[in-house]
Design an enzyme around this catalytic site. Sequence first.
Site, short mmCIF file in Angstrom:
data_model
loop_
_atom_site.label_atom_id
_atom_site.label_comp_id
_atom_site.label_asym_id
_atom_site.label_seq_id
_atom_site.Cartn_x
_atom_site.Cartn_y
_atom_site.Cartn_z
N GLU A 138 0.80 -1.24 0.00
CA GLU A 138 0.00 0.00 0.00
C GLU A 138 0.83 1.29 0.00
OE1 GLU A 138 -2.69 -0.51 3.34
OE2 GLU A 138 -3.72 -2.18 2.38
N GLU A 245 -5.85 -10.95 -1.22
CA GLU A 245 -6.74 -10.74 -0.07
C GLU A 245 -8.19 -10.74 -0.52
OE1 GLU A 245 -5.58 -7.31 2.29
OE2 GLU A 245 -3.44 -7.66 1.97
C1 HXH Z 1 -5.61 -4.72 3.96
N1 HXH Z 1 -5.79 -3.30 3.82
C2 HXH Z 1 -4.24 -5.07 4.56
O1 HXH Z 1 -3.31 -5.34 3.53
C3 HXH Z 1 -4.29 -6.30 5.46
O2 HXH Z 1 -3.03 -6.46 6.06
C4 HXH Z 1 -5.34 -6.15 6.54
O3 HXH Z 1 -5.37 -7.29 7.38
C5 HXH Z 1 -6.65 -5.90 5.93
C6 HXH Z 1 -6.74 -5.28 4.73
C7 HXH Z 1 -6.98 -2.87 3.10
C8 HXH Z 1 -7.40 -1.48 3.47
C9 HXH Z 1 -6.71 -0.40 3.02
C10 HXH Z 1 -7.09 0.90 3.36
C11 HXH Z 1 -8.18 1.10 4.14
C12 HXH Z 1 -8.88 0.02 4.58
C13 HXH Z 1 -8.49 -1.26 4.25
O4 HXH Z 1 -8.53 2.41 4.42
C14 HXH Z 1 -9.79 2.72 4.70
C15 HXH Z 1 -10.07 3.26 5.93
C16 HXH Z 1 -11.37 3.58 6.26
C17 HXH Z 1 -12.39 3.34 5.36
C18 HXH Z 1 -12.11 2.79 4.11
C19 HXH Z 1 -10.80 2.48 3.80
#
Ligand code: HXH
Length: 335
Positions: A138, A245
């Site tokens: 990310e 994922e």
């Molecule tokens: C993933 N991120 C990670 O790679 C993993 O390690 C984790 O266990 C779960 C998901 C996905 C993600 C990225 C940004 C994000 C949310 C999930 O940011 C947000 C925050 C609030 C609302 C929407 C998106």
Amino acid sequence: MTTQTSVKVPSLKKVYENYFDIGAAVNLHTIVTQQPLLAQHFNSITAENDMKFENIQPLEGQFTFERADELAAFAKKNGMRMRGHTLVWHNQTPDWVFQDANGKQVDRETLLQRLKNHINVVMERYKGTIYCWDVVNEAVTDEGPELYRSTKWLEIIGEDYIEKAFEFAHEADPEALLFYNDYNESDPQKREKIYKLVKSLVDKGVPVHGVGLQAHWKLVNPSLEEIRTAIERYASLGLKLHLTELDVSVFNHEDKRTDLTEPTSEMLDLQAERYHQVFHLLREYQDSITSVTFWGAADDYTWLSDFPVKGRKNWPFLFDEKHQPKDSFWKVVQF
Ligand code: HXH
């Protein structure tokens, strides 16, 4: 479809053995509660949290490998491959990494040294067990023209923190396949940014071997065509692709209901059709896609329950809360 008593449930990993690996994210709880399901249908696992920086090196030089080791032992015992997740990320990384003993921000050389040491120790330990790593997770921004997400890694080291991480990782385990992993990977704007970043790495000869598409998808978005275009774009770099994922939330973006105690039949129908289309597409790209990992295994446990809407359960997988195959499962195995 109701419970199938006469039809034997085929093994997902066997149905797909000539296409790609079938993985699941796991934790210490699910390797117990979902063990039979995992053993029957999955030939790969990823630690959902237990190999993240804050879990593995919570304090400088104090590595806590117990949980990660248990998951690695589970993979071995069940004859599964294991993906590593993740070495460099802006989240779930402890503050000490970026600070000196007085709480002052460290300089570039210190942070690079810490990065190198972390990567070395962790990859060395799982050599021969973990065959591929999400080296950087990310690093690209969602919004705006900027390419790089603003993080401490970027602020202190500069843009080359990404290539440094891949170089350190390649030195630590030359056999490991090294991935750049990101979400919203099928969004056209973000897709082009991810493409640009990974292409710049490839062009510089940085050891990167694959692109991880997180694939946290919903019933309608991203569209199948957006997914197809993203797959083709990343594959054009000559790299391998992993879905790292995968899950399909039963809630569309606008749907903020928290009162459901089970998915509606409409949701389940739409989800089954969605999985049908998605796996049809994935099979088309079997030459590029070598692994498809779900971010969980069955609906009794998913990170999406409570996220991003607190108090809301979700049902994103092929197996229900009792580990029975859903319509979504049958759509994926019947082709
Ligand atoms: C993933 N991120 C990670 O790679 C993993 O390690 C984790 O266990 C779960 C998901 C996905 C993600 C990225 C940004 C994000 C949310 C999930 O940011 C947000 C925050 C609030 C609302 C929407 C998106």
